[in-house]
Design an enzyme around this catalytic site. Structure first.
Site, PDB file in Angstrom:
ATOM      1  N   CYS A  33       0.806  -1.222   0.000  1.00  0.00           N
ATOM      2  CA  CYS A  33       0.000   0.000   0.000  1.00  0.00           C
ATOM      3  C   CYS A  33       0.839   1.272   0.000  1.00  0.00           C
ATOM      4  O   CYS A  33       0.297   2.355  -0.147  1.00  0.00           O
ATOM      5  CB  CYS A  33      -0.904   0.015   1.228  1.00  0.00           C
ATOM      6  SG  CYS A  33       0.061  -0.007   2.751  1.00  0.00           S
ATOM      7  N   CYS A 102      -1.026  -5.279   6.782  1.00  0.00           N
ATOM      8  CA  CYS A 102      -0.697  -4.108   7.599  1.00  0.00           C
ATOM      9  C   CYS A 102       0.114  -4.510   8.826  1.00  0.00           C
ATOM     10  O   CYS A 102       0.852  -3.695   9.381  1.00  0.00           O
ATOM     11  CB  CYS A 102      -1.964  -3.389   8.044  1.00  0.00           C
ATOM     12  SG  CYS A 102      -3.103  -3.063   6.702  1.00  0.00           S
TER      13      CYS A 102
HETATM   14 FE1  FES Z   1      -1.176   0.348   4.428  1.00  0.00          FE
HETATM   15 FE2  FES Z   1      -2.635  -0.835   6.183  1.00  0.00          FE
HETATM   16  S1  FES Z   1      -3.253  -0.211   4.225  1.00  0.00           S
HETATM   17  S2  FES Z   1      -0.570  -0.359   6.328  1.00  0.00           S
END
Ligand code: FES
Length: 125
Positions: A33, A102
């Site tokens: 992400c 995450c």
């Molecule tokens: Fe990036 Fe959770 S979406 S750390």
């Protein structure tokens, strides 16, 4: 979707901040992400006496980091190195499957902070 523990650590994260004279600093980015996490540790006699984190991550990342710092505080660095992302997620009563990535951030940033401390120590610092 999130457990009560995740919500608690997200709304009231523990050990947020920076340690200016940290003995070790670990930075980790999440390729999934693009979010990032930084962990600072103070170490005395190989025990983590203080730990803080800063994150540019999502809510799950905040909860994970908060929990990782709680789990690592007061531990010997060898024990802290054994904290896995699975252990952190379990301690939070689970994370939704799409948020498991995450949890990488917290455990990996902690590992890097400990490695940083060790390499500084080996260098005589
Ligand atoms: Fe990036 Fe959770 S979406 S750390």
């Amino acid at each position: 979707m999130y457990s009560a523990k995740v919500m608690d650590h997200f709304s009231n994260p523990r050990n947020v901040g920076e340690i200016p004279d940290a003995d070790g600093v670990g930075m980790e980015g999440n390729p999934t992400c693009g979010d990032a996490m930084q962990i600072f540790i103070k170490v005395k006699d190989d025990i983590i006496t203080d730990i803080k984190f800063k994150t540019f991550g999502c809510g799950a990342a905040i909860a994970v980091s908060s929990m990782v710092t709680e789990m690592a505080k007061g531990k010997h660095i060898d024990e802290a190195l054994k904290i896995t992302k699975e252990a952190v997620a379990a301690e939070l009563d689970g994370l939704p499957p799409q948020k498991m990535h995450c949890s990488n951030l917290g455990a990996d940033a902690l590992r890097k902070a400990i490695e940083d401390y060790r390499s500084k120590k080996a260098a005589g610092g």
